[in-house]
Motif scaffolding. Structure first.
Motif, PDB file in Angstrom:
ATOM      1  N   TRP A  91       0.824  -1.213   0.000  1.00 21.52           N
ATOM      2  CA  TRP A  91       0.000   0.000   0.000  1.00 21.52           C
ATOM      3  C   TRP A  91       0.857   1.263   0.000  1.00 21.52           C
ATOM      4  N   PRO A  92       0.571   2.275  -0.787  1.00 18.65           N
ATOM      5  CA  PRO A  92      -0.633   2.380  -1.617  1.00 18.65           C
ATOM      6  C   PRO A  92      -0.500   1.741  -2.994  1.00 18.65           C
ATOM      7  N   ASN A  93       0.716   1.753  -3.576  1.00 22.67           N
ATOM      8  CA  ASN A  93       0.795   1.230  -4.944  1.00 22.67           C
ATOM      9  C   ASN A  93       2.181   0.779  -5.373  1.00 22.67           C
ATOM     10  N   ASP A  94       2.976   0.303  -4.432  1.00 23.36           N
ATOM     11  CA  ASP A  94       4.275  -0.283  -4.804  1.00 23.36           C
ATOM     12  C   ASP A  94       4.043  -1.711  -5.273  1.00 23.36           C
TER      13      ASP A  94
ATOM     14  N   ILE B 226       3.639  -3.745  11.124  1.00 23.12           N
ATOM     15  CA  ILE B 226       4.378  -2.869  10.204  1.00 23.12           C
ATOM     16  C   ILE B 226       4.689  -1.533  10.893  1.00 23.12           C
ATOM     17  N   SER B 227       5.645  -0.815  10.305  1.00 17.72           N
ATOM     18  CA  SER B 227       5.859   0.589  10.664  1.00 17.72           C
ATOM     19  C   SER B 227       5.334   1.405   9.508  1.00 17.72           C
ATOM     20  N   PHE B 228       4.651   2.464   9.830  1.00 13.91           N
ATOM     21  CA  PHE B 228       4.053   3.294   8.793  1.00 13.91           C
ATOM     22  C   PHE B 228       4.448   4.734   9.072  1.00 13.91           C
TER      23      PHE B 228
ATOM     24  N   PHE C 167       4.174   5.364  12.839  1.00 12.77           N
ATOM     25  CA  PHE C 167       3.158   4.628  13.595  1.00 12.77           C
ATOM     26  C   PHE C 167       3.469   3.135  13.496  1.00 12.77           C
ATOM     27  N   GLN C 168       3.361   2.449  14.640  1.00 10.58           N
ATOM     28  CA  GLN C 168       3.559   0.989  14.658  1.00 10.58           C
ATOM     29  C   GLN C 168       2.191   0.346  14.800  1.00 10.58           C
ATOM     30  N   GLY C 169       1.997  -0.770  14.137  1.00  7.62           N
ATOM     31  CA  GLY C 169       0.721  -1.471  14.312  1.00  7.62           C
ATOM     32  C   GLY C 169       0.599  -2.600  13.321  1.00  7.62           C
ATOM     33  N   LYS C 170      -0.629  -3.128  13.256  1.00 12.45           N
ATOM     34  CA  LYS C 170      -0.889  -4.252  12.365  1.00 12.45           C
ATOM     35  C   LYS C 170      -1.654  -3.734  11.153  1.00 12.45           C
ATOM     36  N   LEU C 171      -1.246  -4.158   9.956  1.00 10.79           N
ATOM     37  CA  LEU C 171      -1.996  -3.750   8.762  1.00 10.79           C
ATOM     38  C   LEU C 171      -3.354  -4.471   8.812  1.00 10.79           C
ATOM     39  N   HIS C 172      -4.390  -3.711   9.120  1.00 14.69           N
ATOM     40  CA  HIS C 172      -5.701  -4.304   9.405  1.00 14.69           C
ATOM     41  C   HIS C 172      -6.488  -4.561   8.128  1.00 14.69           C
ATOM     42  N   SER C 173      -6.685  -3.509   7.327  1.00 16.83           N
ATOM     43  CA  SER C 173      -7.539  -3.653   6.132  1.00 16.83           C
ATOM     44  C   SER C 173      -7.470  -2.395   5.280  1.00 16.83           C
TER      45      SER C 173
ATOM     46  N   PHE D 157      -5.390   5.994   7.158  1.00 12.93           N
ATOM     47  CA  PHE D 157      -4.467   6.893   6.469  1.00 12.93           C
ATOM     48  C   PHE D 157      -4.796   6.998   4.980  1.00 12.93           C
ATOM     49  N   SER D 158      -4.678   8.217   4.453  1.00 12.77           N
ATOM     50  CA  SER D 158      -4.882   8.431   3.018  1.00 12.77           C
ATOM     51  C   SER D 158      -3.564   8.478   2.274  1.00 12.77           C
ATOM     52  N   ALA D 159      -2.485   8.758   2.982  1.00 11.45           N
ATOM     53  CA  ALA D 159      -1.168   8.860   2.346  1.00 11.45           C
ATOM     54  C   ALA D 159      -0.096   8.446   3.328  1.00 11.45           C
ATOM     55  N   GLY D 160       1.053   8.064   2.797  1.00 11.35           N
ATOM     56  CA  GLY D 160       2.163   7.651   3.657  1.00 11.35           C
ATOM     57  C   GLY D 160       2.814   6.415   3.078  1.00 11.35           C
ATOM     58  N   ASP D 161       3.740   5.868   3.836  1.00  9.67           N
ATOM     59  CA  ASP D 161       4.538   4.740   3.335  1.00  9.67           C
ATOM     60  C   ASP D 161       4.737   3.687   4.400  1.00  9.67           C
ATOM     61  N   LEU D 162       4.649   2.433   4.012  1.00  8.21           N
ATOM     62  CA  LEU D 162       5.061   1.348   4.904  1.00  8.21           C
ATOM     63  C   LEU D 162       6.587   1.293   4.860  1.00  8.21           C
TER      64      LEU D 162
END
Ligand code: BTN
Length: 245
Positions: free
Chosen positions: A102-105, A205-207, A214-220, A239-244
């Motif tokens: 996410w978002p498009n890599d 993941i870290s986002f 932000f640390q957490g689990k990629l939920h959906s 989130f609408s923008a950002g990077d894993l």
């Protein structure tokens, strides 16, 4: 409805960036159809977040699609996701199992094989979409190692060269289908495919975005393509923008 035959092709041997060129020449392009601008090499290829996009001669796909959409189009943020889905579907036809970070890599075997850069220009009554895609097709291992993150190419994965034009056409045919779905039915028509192709679902993941890390689990993924991260506190943050990372 677009069909493949609506695509006009413009090719350059060398260019700074196909996205930059499309933005600078948008008003001269066909505002009713789709123009696909390609190059054998880019001297100033650009990635998301102002990163460079390594674009050596003859080895890879460097392409930008230019077309117009209505100003009020609700799916504008999903265009790059529609292209990422199309790339995964096209690569699947060629025998590769690509996923979307996410978002498009675009990832294969957790290494980056491509990416999408969507930029918008404004016309009087419409939005001009500059949708760039780079796919590492024949990039050799030695060059892949120069990239600042784990990266791969179709040739490195399969130990054989691939015809760049044929791979591009395969991805474009898929994109026409995804774009038509998006324009006429909205992102909900692509959501199931996006869910299936999503990398790291359920993983920690870290986002990062402009506000921090932000640390957490990629939920959906939300119905409109945004990322739901489940923070360690249990709170779901969207989130609408950002990077894993
Ligand atoms: C990314 O993953 O950061 C997006 C990479 C997009 C690269 C392509 S190559 C063709 C087009 N022209 C550019 O300068 N960038 C995009």
């Amino acid at each position: 409805m677009f069909v493949f035959e609506d695509i006009a092709f413009l090719h350059f041997e060398t260019i700074d960036s196909t996205n930059t060129w499309a933005k600078e020449h948008a008003s001269e392009l066909d505002l009713e159809g789709i123009t696909c601008i390609t190059a054998h090499e880019q001297t100033a290829g650009r990635g998301r977040q102002n990163r460079n996009w390594l674009s050596p001669k003859d080895e890879n796909i460097y392409a930008t699609l230019f077309f117009c959409i209505p100003k009020e189009a609700p799916y504008v943020m999903n265009l790059s996701q529609a292209l990422a889905i199309a790339c995964c579907r096209g690569l699947k036809e060629l025998g590769f199992d690509a996923k979307i970070k996410w978002p498009n890599d675009l990832l294969i075997e957790q290494k980056k094989v491509g990416g999408v850069l969507c930029e918008l220009t404004s016309f009087k009554d419409r939005i001009g979409v500059v949708l760039g895609v780079g796919i590492n097709v024949n990039m050799p291992e030695i060059v892949l190692h120069a990239i600042d993150q784990p990266a791969t190419s179709l040739a490195a994965l399969s130990n054989k060269p691939w015809p760049v034009k044929q791979v591009l056409h395969c991805l474009l045919s898929q994109f026409i289908e995804s774009l038509n779905m998006l324009q006429y039915k909205g992102f909900s028509a692509l959501k199931e495919s996006f869910d299936e192709l999503l990398a790291f679902r359920g993983e920690n993941i870290s986002f990062h975005n402009g506000d921090g890390v932000f640390q957490g689990k990629l939920h959906s993924i939300t119905e409109d393509g945004r990322l739901n991260l489940e923070l360690d506190s249990g709170e779901i943050k969207t989130f609408s923008a950002g990077d894993l990372v």
